[in-house]
Design an enzyme around this catalytic site. Sequence first.
Site: not given
Length: 442
Positions: A42, A245, A262, A273, A352, A356, A363, A386, A390, A408, A410
């Site tokens: 529900d 992520h 992040d 962001d 990466h 963006h 994004h 950013e 790594y 990172r 950003e």
Amino acid sequence: MTSKAERTAPSQFARRRAQLMESLSEGATILTAGHDTPRNNDVDHEFRQLSDFWYMTGFDEPNAVAVLRPVSDQPYVLFVNPYDARFETWVGPRSGVEGAVESHGADAAFPVEDLDEKLAELLTEVETVHYSLGADDRLDGLVSRLVGQRRSGAQRGGRPLLSVVDPKPAIDSMRLIKSAGEITALERAIEITGRGFDAAMRSTQPGVHEYQVQAELEASFRRLGSPRNGYPSIVASGGNACILHYIKNRALLNDGDLLLIDAGAEVDYYTADITRTWPVNGQFSPQQRAVYQVVLEAQKQAFQAIAPGAGFDQPHLAALRTLVQGLIDLKVLEGSVDSLIEQQAYRPYYMHGTSHWLGLDVHDAGPYKDGDQATELREGMVFTVEPGLYFGPLATESPQALQGIGIRIEDDVLVTKDSYRVLSETIPSQIEAIEDLIGQAA
């Protein structure tokens, strides 16, 4: 209760609809809202309106459909869930058909159950429909049936529905340039995010869990007026920072590790962001400091490449050169910067892009290329910068002392008339400023 957007700025949605109808010039445009999504039994997942639909309507309820017809005495028609007193008892009020007109500026409104019948009537004289196929299964089928019915009717003298054209590129182009009101919402989202990062840094110490720091971060968001995040917070300690992520946020913070967060608060549908990385124990080790300084310098070089008229790719190229030189200085790579970039030897350590678009979505809408050329930066565009490095599972050739480090940094940037402005510049990123904050809450 009407939302802040509905009370204070309904005209902004009307202006956007008028601009869209003018740019598309002919035919009718169909836009679909989001739907409630079951979570279990529900319970539904929290509803958040589809960004394009919100951008054009400011209508924050599921299952709605908007029809825009520039050549009509009713250019803006909404199909909505009808008002239901019994439903209101369980989950709260709906605007209903009357509210769609009185509070949301529709020229006419109908129950969404009447869509199949009424849409055909509304499009009787229309030869071009602007609709994003694949946006909604029900509407996809309805539009397809209308095309077939009109094709058959043309044999008897009716007007065929000649084309279905995607309005998404036109909407994306509009969303790419932020208005003063949108920038204000972004600034507030970024301010709240910065306060959350301050709370997170102060609560960081060895022996607490990632989710406990996340709780401090997001509690600050809620207290300061952000009803939700723009995306799930990444709170990644140690080697988890090398998972781009990562959202499990369950690990224990260990002495000597770094913590990468992040996150972005959402305000009036617009999201920040921001990423910051800091030492769990309050002091960067020499290796952590060395990598951090490379990333910070890469961001600085990216900022300096931002200007109206520059290509969207210029900040990335500037950051990339600095990162590759840093990898050489750290004894990770050997060779010239140009040859290493050509070989993409940096990819295990920087996989990466640097930027963006940012706005209603983390994004955000808008192309990154115009044909073969990078999109030209213009006043009012907002995007992230950013860079990162790594040393995770892909970095098998890196020195042992660097393995497990993920950093990172950003920030969110607005292109101005003559230059740029870092909207998040007050959120500390310098090493000394960060170290001074860590663990103060304890």
